[in-house]
Design a protein around this motif. Structure first.
Motif, PDB file in Angstrom:
ATOM      1  N   PHE A  64       0.836  -1.208   0.000  1.00 21.04           N
ATOM      2  CA  PHE A  64       0.000   0.000   0.000  1.00 21.04           C
ATOM      3  C   PHE A  64       0.870   1.257   0.000  1.00 21.04           C
ATOM      4  CE2 PHE A  64      -3.063  -2.956   2.042  1.00 21.04           C
ATOM      5  CZ  PHE A  64      -4.130  -2.767   1.182  1.00 21.04           C
ATOM      6  N   THR A  65       0.443   2.256  -0.760  1.00 23.31           N
ATOM      7  CA  THR A  65       1.019   3.598  -0.707  1.00 23.31           C
ATOM      8  C   THR A  65      -0.112   4.570  -0.377  1.00 23.31           C
ATOM      9  OG1 THR A  65       2.661   3.048  -2.390  1.00 23.31           O
ATOM     10  CG2 THR A  65       2.264   5.389  -1.968  1.00 23.31           C
ATOM     11  N   MET A  66       0.082   5.381   0.669  1.00 21.59           N
ATOM     12  CA  MET A  66      -0.965   6.321   1.092  1.00 21.59           C
ATOM     13  C   MET A  66      -0.433   7.746   1.037  1.00 21.59           C
ATOM     14  SD  MET A  66      -3.284   6.359   4.580  1.00 21.59           S
ATOM     15  CE  MET A  66      -1.851   6.197   5.658  1.00 21.59           C
ATOM     16  N   ILE A  67      -1.165   8.612   0.362  1.00 20.68           N
ATOM     17  CA  ILE A  67      -0.792  10.031   0.252  1.00 20.68           C
ATOM     18  C   ILE A  67      -1.929  10.877   0.824  1.00 20.68           C
ATOM     19  CG2 ILE A  67      -0.228  11.929  -1.326  1.00 20.68           C
ATOM     20  CD1 ILE A  67       0.849   9.805  -3.262  1.00 20.68           C
ATOM     21  N   LYS A 107     -11.143  23.067   5.280  1.00 21.77           N
ATOM     22  CA  LYS A 107     -11.282  22.185   4.129  1.00 21.77           C
ATOM     23  C   LYS A 107     -10.971  20.746   4.534  1.00 21.77           C
ATOM     24  CE  LYS A 107     -10.034  25.637   0.635  1.00 21.77           C
ATOM     25  NZ  LYS A 107      -9.079  25.979  -0.448  1.00 21.77           N
ATOM     26  N   PRO A 108     -11.628  19.758   3.888  1.00 17.49           N
ATOM     27  CA  PRO A 108     -11.338  18.353   4.208  1.00 17.49           C
ATOM     28  C   PRO A 108      -9.984  17.930   3.659  1.00 17.49           C
ATOM     29  CG  PRO A 108     -12.910  18.479   2.405  1.00 17.49           C
ATOM     30  CD  PRO A 108     -12.716  19.885   2.893  1.00 17.49           C
ATOM     31  N   ILE A 109      -9.408  16.897   4.297  1.00 18.53           N
ATOM     32  CA  ILE A 109      -8.174  16.324   3.781  1.00 18.53           C
ATOM     33  C   ILE A 109      -8.522  15.361   2.646  1.00 18.53           C
ATOM     34  CG2 ILE A 109      -6.948  16.540   5.967  1.00 18.53           C
ATOM     35  CD1 ILE A 109      -7.464  13.579   6.468  1.00 18.53           C
ATOM     36  N   ASN A 110      -7.577  15.140   1.764  1.00 19.61           N
ATOM     37  CA  ASN A 110      -7.768  14.231   0.634  1.00 19.61           C
ATOM     38  C   ASN A 110      -6.833  13.034   0.804  1.00 19.61           C
ATOM     39  OD1 ASN A 110      -8.721  13.303  -1.872  1.00 19.61           O
ATOM     40  ND2 ASN A 110      -6.935  14.188  -2.902  1.00 19.61           N
ATOM     41  N   ILE A 111      -7.412  11.830   1.007  1.00 20.97           N
ATOM     42  CA  ILE A 111      -6.625  10.606   1.194  1.00 20.97           C
ATOM     43  C   ILE A 111      -6.661   9.797  -0.105  1.00 20.97           C
ATOM     44  CG2 ILE A 111      -6.341   8.497   2.533  1.00 20.97           C
ATOM     45  CD1 ILE A 111      -7.832   9.831   4.813  1.00 20.97           C
ATOM     46  N   THR A 112      -5.485   9.482  -0.623  1.00 21.65           N
ATOM     47  CA  THR A 112      -5.365   8.657  -1.825  1.00 21.65           C
ATOM     48  C   THR A 112      -4.536   7.424  -1.492  1.00 21.65           C
ATOM     49  OG1 THR A 112      -5.468  10.609  -3.260  1.00 21.65           O
ATOM     50  CG2 THR A 112      -4.587   8.592  -4.225  1.00 21.65           C
ATOM     51  N   ILE A 113      -5.083   6.232  -1.832  1.00 19.79           N
ATOM     52  CA  ILE A 113      -4.401   4.967  -1.525  1.00 19.79           C
ATOM     53  C   ILE A 113      -4.224   4.177  -2.816  1.00 19.79           C
ATOM     54  CG2 ILE A 113      -4.491   2.817  -0.202  1.00 19.79           C
ATOM     55  CD1 ILE A 113      -6.288   4.284   1.799  1.00 19.79           C
ATOM     56  N   HIS A 114      -3.019   3.621  -2.971  1.00 22.12           N
ATOM     57  CA  HIS A 114      -2.710   2.776  -4.128  1.00 22.12           C
ATOM     58  C   HIS A 114      -2.130   1.457  -3.619  1.00 22.12           C
ATOM     59  CE1 HIS A 114      -1.157   1.451  -7.990  1.00 22.12           C
ATOM     60  NE2 HIS A 114       0.001   1.218  -7.388  1.00 22.12           N
ATOM     61  N   GLU A 115      -2.519   0.360  -4.300  1.00 19.59           N
ATOM     62  CA  GLU A 115      -1.957  -0.959  -3.967  1.00 19.59           C
ATOM     63  C   GLU A 115      -1.424  -1.583  -5.243  1.00 19.59           C
ATOM     64  OE1 GLU A 115      -0.822  -4.598  -3.222  1.00 19.59           O
ATOM     65  OE2 GLU A 115      -2.654  -4.482  -4.443  1.00 19.59           O
ATOM     66  N   ASP A 116      -0.193  -2.051  -5.204  1.00 19.80           N
ATOM     67  CA  ASP A 116       0.524  -2.456  -6.418  1.00 19.80           C
ATOM     68  C   ASP A 116      -0.071  -3.672  -7.124  1.00 19.80           C
ATOM     69  OD1 ASP A 116       2.243  -0.384  -6.025  1.00 19.80           O
ATOM     70  OD2 ASP A 116       3.863  -1.595  -5.150  1.00 19.80           O
ATOM     71  N   ALA A 130      -0.965  -6.134   5.767  1.00 21.56           N
ATOM     72  CA  ALA A 130      -0.043  -5.029   5.468  1.00 21.56           C
ATOM     73  C   ALA A 130      -0.436  -3.806   6.282  1.00 21.56           C
ATOM     74  CB  ALA A 130      -0.058  -4.696   3.980  1.00 21.56           C
ATOM     75  N   SER A 131       0.496  -2.881   6.420  1.00 22.84           N
ATOM     76  CA  SER A 131       0.231  -1.601   7.091  1.00 22.84           C
ATOM     77  C   SER A 131       1.192  -0.553   6.537  1.00 22.84           C
ATOM     78  CB  SER A 131       0.397  -1.721   8.606  1.00 22.84           C
ATOM     79  OG  SER A 131       1.739  -2.031   8.927  1.00 22.84           O
ATOM     80  N   THR A 132       0.798   0.700   6.657  1.00 26.72           N
ATOM     81  CA  THR A 132       1.664   1.814   6.271  1.00 26.72           C
ATOM     82  C   THR A 132       1.174   3.057   6.998  1.00 26.72           C
ATOM     83  OG1 THR A 132       2.663   3.009   4.423  1.00 26.72           O
ATOM     84  CG2 THR A 132       0.312   2.558   4.265  1.00 26.72           C
ATOM     85  N   SER A 133       1.963   4.115   6.992  1.00 29.42           N
ATOM     86  CA  SER A 133       1.568   5.363   7.654  1.00 29.42           C
ATOM     87  C   SER A 133       2.161   6.546   6.908  1.00 29.42           C
ATOM     88  CB  SER A 133       2.029   5.383   9.112  1.00 29.42           C
ATOM     89  OG  SER A 133       3.435   5.378   9.187  1.00 29.42           O
TER      90      SER A 133
END
Length: 281
Positions: free
Chosen positions: A41-44, A52-61, A114-117
């Motif tokens: 996982f990649t989280m931006i 304003k709200p935050i924008n969370i984008t997650i990608h998994e390879d 899996a985990s990421t931060s």
């Protein structure tokens, strides 16, 4: 050690021995084991502001489809991914500071746990206003009055033409008086704020104003001399009787119209056919 190139699933290993001149043929099967995709996982999360709200984008390879949990600011949020992509943009945090978001996934029959931060920042939206600046004449002063809607405290730099000035704000308000040394022309005042750990960067521009040419001073006219009228004078002399052929002193007094003696003035005295000249003292 082997690296199987198999799709995710449940497998076992079977050993087949055909035997030889010493050992009989046999077959053995291993325990069941599972092959899963390694979950990457990649989280931006973009930095945001309190309004304003935050924008969370997650990608998994590996094309993961399913739900993951993201925890930030003490709250848990579910985000659904499809074919390895997922977003969420309706989470608002109204307190400034640095935050950490932690993503966890427990795994399933196809994907490994899996985990990421990642870290992000929440800041105040910086909104400066510059009060209207009136036209001036060369050499005049300007009152720079600046306000900020979220109570910013600190210095800001104000640019006018080729000159920079510093204005310090306290709880969102600041004022200073300046005297620009600029040529006549049209100008505006611009604040360029690079931001800090609490406030966002911003640029603010005032209204246009003019610096007008200072008019040349009107020359002071030279006063014409005031003509002085002539004053009347009065000569005072007493009648005297003198014996002939002897030197005598005769006193003549000249006074002006105010009765004051007139000094250093020539007078002529005529006796018989002779004229004598003298000067008053």
């Amino acid at each position: 050690t082997i690296t199987p190139k198999l799709k995710p699933g449940t497998y076992n290993a079977t050993i087949t021995f055909k035997g030889d001149e010493t050992y009989n043929a046999t077959t053995a099967t291993s325990n069941t084991f599972t092959i899963k995709y390694p979950t990457e996982f990649t989280m931006i999360i973009s930095n945001s502001t309190t309004d304003k709200p935050i924008n969370i984008t997650i990608h998994e390879d590996n094309g993961f489809t399913g739900d993951v949990t993201v925890v930030t600011n003490g709250k848990s949020y579910f985000i659904t991914l499809k074919d390895g992509e997922g977003t969420r943009n309706n989470i608002t945090i109204n307190k400034t500071g640095a935050y950490t978001a932690e993503l966890t996934y427990p795994g399933d029959e196809t994907y490994a746990p899996a985990s990421t931060s990642t870290k992000f920042y929440i800041k105040y939206p910086t909104r400066f206003t510059i009060e209207n600046i009136n036209d001036i004449t060369e050499g005049d002063s300007i009152n720079l009055i600046i306000n900020e809607s979220n109570n910013y405290t600190g210095p800001v730099t104000v640019n006018i033409g080729s000159e920079n000035y510093t204005v310090t704000l306290i709880n969102g308000s600041g004022k200073t008086t300046i005297t620009p040394k600029l040529k006549p022309g049209t100008y505006n005042a611009t604040i360029t704020f690079n931001g800090d750990e609490t406030y966002t960067n911003t640029t603010t521009t005032s209204n246009n104003f003019k610096i007008n040419t200072k008019p040349s001073p009107t020359p002071t006219p030279t006063p014409s001399p005031v003509p002085v009228g002539k004053q009347n004078t009065k000569i005072l002399a007493k009648n005297k009787i003198y014996k002939p052929n002897k030197y005598k002193t005769y006193t003549v007094t000249v006074k002006n119209s105010k009765g004051k003696p007139v000094t250093k003035t020539r007078v002529k005295l005529r006796i018989g056919k002779k004229t004598y000249t003298s000067k008053t003292n």
